[in-house]
Design a protein around this motif. Structure first.
Motif, PDB file in Angstrom:
ATOM      1  N   GLY A  93      -2.820 -18.188   0.584  1.00 22.57           N
ATOM      2  CA  GLY A  93      -1.370 -18.144   0.936  1.00 22.57           C
ATOM      3  C   GLY A  93      -0.569 -16.858   0.478  1.00 22.57           C
ATOM      4  O   GLY A  93       0.409 -16.377   0.906  1.00 22.57           O
ATOM      5  N   SER A  94      -1.225 -16.194  -0.196  1.00 26.79           N
ATOM      6  CA  SER A  94      -0.774 -14.795  -0.680  1.00 26.79           C
ATOM      7  C   SER A  94      -0.639 -13.949   0.426  1.00 26.79           C
ATOM      8  O   SER A  94       0.264 -12.955   0.785  1.00 26.79           O
ATOM      9  CB  SER A  94      -1.646 -14.094  -1.848  1.00 26.79           C
ATOM     10  N   PHE A  95      -1.938 -14.081   1.191  1.00 23.96           N
ATOM     11  CA  PHE A  95      -1.726 -13.144   2.638  1.00 23.96           C
ATOM     12  C   PHE A  95      -0.648 -13.713   3.514  1.00 23.96           C
ATOM     13  O   PHE A  95      -0.263 -13.061   4.278  1.00 23.96           O
ATOM     14  CB  PHE A  95      -3.204 -13.270   3.044  1.00 23.96           C
ATOM     15  N   ALA A  96      -0.464 -14.863   3.780  1.00 24.89           N
ATOM     16  CA  ALA A  96       0.399 -15.487   4.558  1.00 24.89           C
ATOM     17  C   ALA A  96       1.717 -15.058   4.130  1.00 24.89           C
ATOM     18  O   ALA A  96       2.722 -14.775   4.914  1.00 24.89           O
ATOM     19  CB  ALA A  96       0.340 -17.037   4.685  1.00 24.89           C
TER      20      ALA A  96
ATOM     21  N   PHE B  88     -14.186  -7.226   2.376  1.00 25.08           N
ATOM     22  CA  PHE B  88     -13.155  -6.726   3.082  1.00 25.08           C
ATOM     23  C   PHE B  88     -12.031  -6.315   2.577  1.00 25.08           C
ATOM     24  O   PHE B  88     -10.955  -6.348   3.069  1.00 25.08           O
ATOM     25  CB  PHE B  88     -12.904  -7.584   4.527  1.00 25.08           C
ATOM     26  N   TRP B  89     -11.938  -6.094   1.296  1.00 24.93           N
ATOM     27  CA  TRP B  89     -10.858  -6.268   0.441  1.00 24.93           C
ATOM     28  C   TRP B  89      -9.907  -4.995   0.851  1.00 24.93           C
ATOM     29  O   TRP B  89      -8.529  -4.939   1.002  1.00 24.93           O
ATOM     30  CB  TRP B  89     -11.088  -6.069  -1.163  1.00 24.93           C
TER      31      TRP B  89
ATOM     32  N   ILE C  40      -5.168  -2.764   3.514  1.00 23.36           N
ATOM     33  CA  ILE C  40      -4.568  -1.806   4.461  1.00 23.36           C
ATOM     34  C   ILE C  40      -3.785  -2.471   5.731  1.00 23.36           C
ATOM     35  O   ILE C  40      -2.581  -1.916   6.109  1.00 23.36           O
ATOM     36  CB  ILE C  40      -5.558  -0.775   4.982  1.00 23.36           C
ATOM     37  N   LEU C  41      -4.416  -3.619   6.387  1.00 23.59           N
ATOM     38  CA  LEU C  41      -3.587  -4.050   7.328  1.00 23.59           C
ATOM     39  C   LEU C  41      -2.480  -4.726   6.988  1.00 23.59           C
ATOM     40  O   LEU C  41      -1.512  -4.803   7.509  1.00 23.59           O
ATOM     41  CB  LEU C  41      -4.739  -5.256   7.741  1.00 23.59           C
ATOM     42  N   LEU C  42      -2.443  -5.425   5.615  1.00 22.38           N
ATOM     43  CA  LEU C  42      -1.335  -6.098   5.224  1.00 22.38           C
ATOM     44  C   LEU C  42      -0.096  -5.004   5.224  1.00 22.38           C
ATOM     45  O   LEU C  42       1.214  -5.238   5.499  1.00 22.38           O
ATOM     46  CB  LEU C  42      -1.688  -6.439   3.665  1.00 22.38           C
ATOM     47  N   PHE C  43      -0.244  -3.922   4.505  1.00 23.42           N
ATOM     48  CA  PHE C  43       0.936  -3.019   4.303  1.00 23.42           C
ATOM     49  C   PHE C  43       1.152  -1.854   5.544  1.00 23.42           C
ATOM     50  O   PHE C  43       2.293  -1.264   5.336  1.00 23.42           O
ATOM     51  CB  PHE C  43       0.582  -2.143   2.919  1.00 23.42           C
ATOM     52  N   ASP C  44       0.070  -1.483   6.346  1.00 21.76           N
ATOM     53  CA  ASP C  44       0.416  -0.839   7.281  1.00 21.76           C
ATOM     54  C   ASP C  44      -0.883  -0.816   8.274  1.00 21.76           C
ATOM     55  O   ASP C  44      -1.706  -0.059   8.255  1.00 21.76           O
ATOM     56  CB  ASP C  44       0.081   0.721   6.721  1.00 21.76           C
ATOM     57  N   SER C  45      -0.566  -1.489   9.398  1.00 18.33           N
ATOM     58  CA  SER C  45      -1.442  -1.856  10.174  1.00 18.33           C
ATOM     59  C   SER C  45      -1.766  -0.567  11.325  1.00 18.33           C
ATOM     60  O   SER C  45      -2.742  -0.608  11.628  1.00 18.33           O
ATOM     61  CB  SER C  45      -1.190  -3.265  10.872  1.00 18.33           C
TER      62      SER C  45
ATOM     63  N   LYS D 183       1.312  -5.870  -7.438  1.00 18.33           N
ATOM     64  CA  LYS D 183       0.066  -5.427  -7.039  1.00 18.33           C
ATOM     65  C   LYS D 183      -0.875  -6.710  -6.478  1.00 18.33           C
ATOM     66  O   LYS D 183      -0.791  -7.826  -6.894  1.00 18.33           O
ATOM     67  CB  LYS D 183      -0.848  -5.077  -8.272  1.00 18.33           C
ATOM     68  N   LEU D 184      -1.437  -6.314  -5.407  1.00 20.29           N
ATOM     69  CA  LEU D 184      -2.058  -7.394  -4.474  1.00 20.29           C
ATOM     70  C   LEU D 184      -2.876  -8.282  -5.185  1.00 20.29           C
ATOM     71  O   LEU D 184      -3.150  -9.411  -5.321  1.00 20.29           O
ATOM     72  CB  LEU D 184      -2.510  -6.848  -3.334  1.00 20.29           C
TER      73      LEU D 184
END
Length: 374
Positions: A34-37, A164-165, A170-175, A229-230
């Motif tokens: 859910g954090s990623f969503a 794949f952390w 990176i994808l989350l914050f700047d795709s 922090k993620l």
């Protein structure tokens, strides 16, 4: 049964132990994913996927004619993935916004699922009884193999997250930056989405279609208030989700006629409300305290600047001035004068004040800081 008795029976009673472990593991995996969503601003995706899974459950039952949990959840997984990629397709191939696509898929799949459930209920096959438990969940039906499946999926999910952390982050914050580095952003996006769908499908039996999105998002929303922090957010969300599952199950078991799924969601909501109010960085309470302190500091600085303007007209900055001079100044209060005296910016002698060397330097610094804006 009281909550104390519940925890005393937790080790010895098979049913209580199984349900508690199942809800704890479900809360942990929902919190992590859910954090990623939440960070991807796809909070409504969980609601759409959970509703999109309903026709898959019904179709799997119609094909097999049996209520095998694994088969039904497999059908839900396929249906949820189809709904997810429909949403992705509508947002990328058409001019529709994501909220419109989510609403369309949610209503279409849920309506189709309810139609199939109604059709199933009218069939002579006695096995269809209880299939509607996937609407609101029924944690009491959890058995050891269900918990084992949840644990295996959680372990795989954790392994993939660690593997794949860097890519996920990176994808989350700047795709766009991730693309320039050569990462396969489409594969990473599909991987995250697949695990989110998988977590939702696993929770349908426990929490149900209607409440599953809250189980996915509430722990993550609570965790977001405590950190920037993620890694810390994912960890806290897993903890909040697990505790929501355990305490929700305990409260449900200790009272008569309380469904486990809704109680778990309510406990998760308590975590959210507590975090919104009391978290140091973003909490409503601490924000109000900081605003009050900032207003107080600003009032002191304005008063000090006003005094500075009066004092610098005299060769001796310690020249006494009547407090009545400040009467028409809006920032002036007796309390503010006392605070300034405590800071050793001014000295007070009955109805007269005088600026100290420390106060004069402080006022000069304030003017220097304001100079670029003058």
């Amino acid at each position: 049964m009281t909550i104390t008795e519940y925890f005393e029976l937790l080790i010895s009673d098979y049913t209580l132990r199984t349900i508690t472990l199942g809800t704890a593991v479900l809360g942990a995996i929902c919190g992590m994913l859910g954090s990623f969503a939440v960070l991807r601003k796809e909070s409504l995706l969980g609601d759409a996927i959970s509703h999109a899974a309903l026709p898959g459950i019904a179709i799997a039952f119609l094909i097999t004619g049996a209520k095998d949990t694994n088969v039904l959840l497999l059908g839900a997984l396929v249906s949820g993935l189809v709904g997810t990629f429909w949403i992705r397709g509508m947002t990328t191939k058409t001019h529709l916004k994501s909220d419109t696509a989510l609403g369309l898929v949610l209503s279409l799949f849920f309506g189709f699922g309810m139609l199939l459930l109604t059709f199933i209920q009218k069939q002579p096959n006695a096995n269809q009884a209880g299939l509607d438990k996937y609407l609101f969940g029924q944690a009491a039906t959890l058995v050891e193999k269900d918990v084992l499946l949840m644990a295996i999926v959680t372990g795989i999910c954790l392994f993939v997250l660690l593997l794949f952390w860097k890519e996920f982050k990176i994808l989350l914050f700047d795709s766009e930056y991730a693309k320039t580095l050569g990462f396969n952003t489409k594969f990473i996006d599909v991987l995250i989405t697949f695990f989110i769908v998988l977590a939702i499908v696993l929770g349908l039996q426990t929490v149900g279609v209607v409440l599953m999105s809250a189980m996915l998002l509430a722990p993550a929303a609570a965790a977001r208030q405590w950190t920037n922090k993620l890694s810390v957010m994912v960890f806290l969300a897993a903890i909040f989700g697990a505790f929501s599952g355990v305490f929700g199950t305990a409260i449900s078991a200790s009272q008569n006629n309380l469904s486990t799924g809704p109680v778990i969601v309510l406990v998760a909501t308590v975590f959210v409300v507590f975090s919104f109010v009391f978290s140091p960085g973003r909490g409503i309470l601490f924000k109000a305290i900081r605003r009050s302190k900032n207003r107080s500091d600003l009032k002191l600085q304005k008063t000090l600047q006003f005094m500075f303007g009066i004092s610098k007209t005299h060769e001796n900055i310690e020249h006494p001035h009547s407090i009545r001079i400040l009467n028409n100044f809006q920032g002036f209060t007796k309390k503010s004068l006392k605070e300034m005296e405590d800071k050793e910016w001014i000295t007070l002698d009955k109805q007269e004040w005088a600026m100290t060397e420390k106060g004069f330097i402080q006022a000069q610094n304030l003017y220097t800081q304001q100079a670029p804006y003058d």
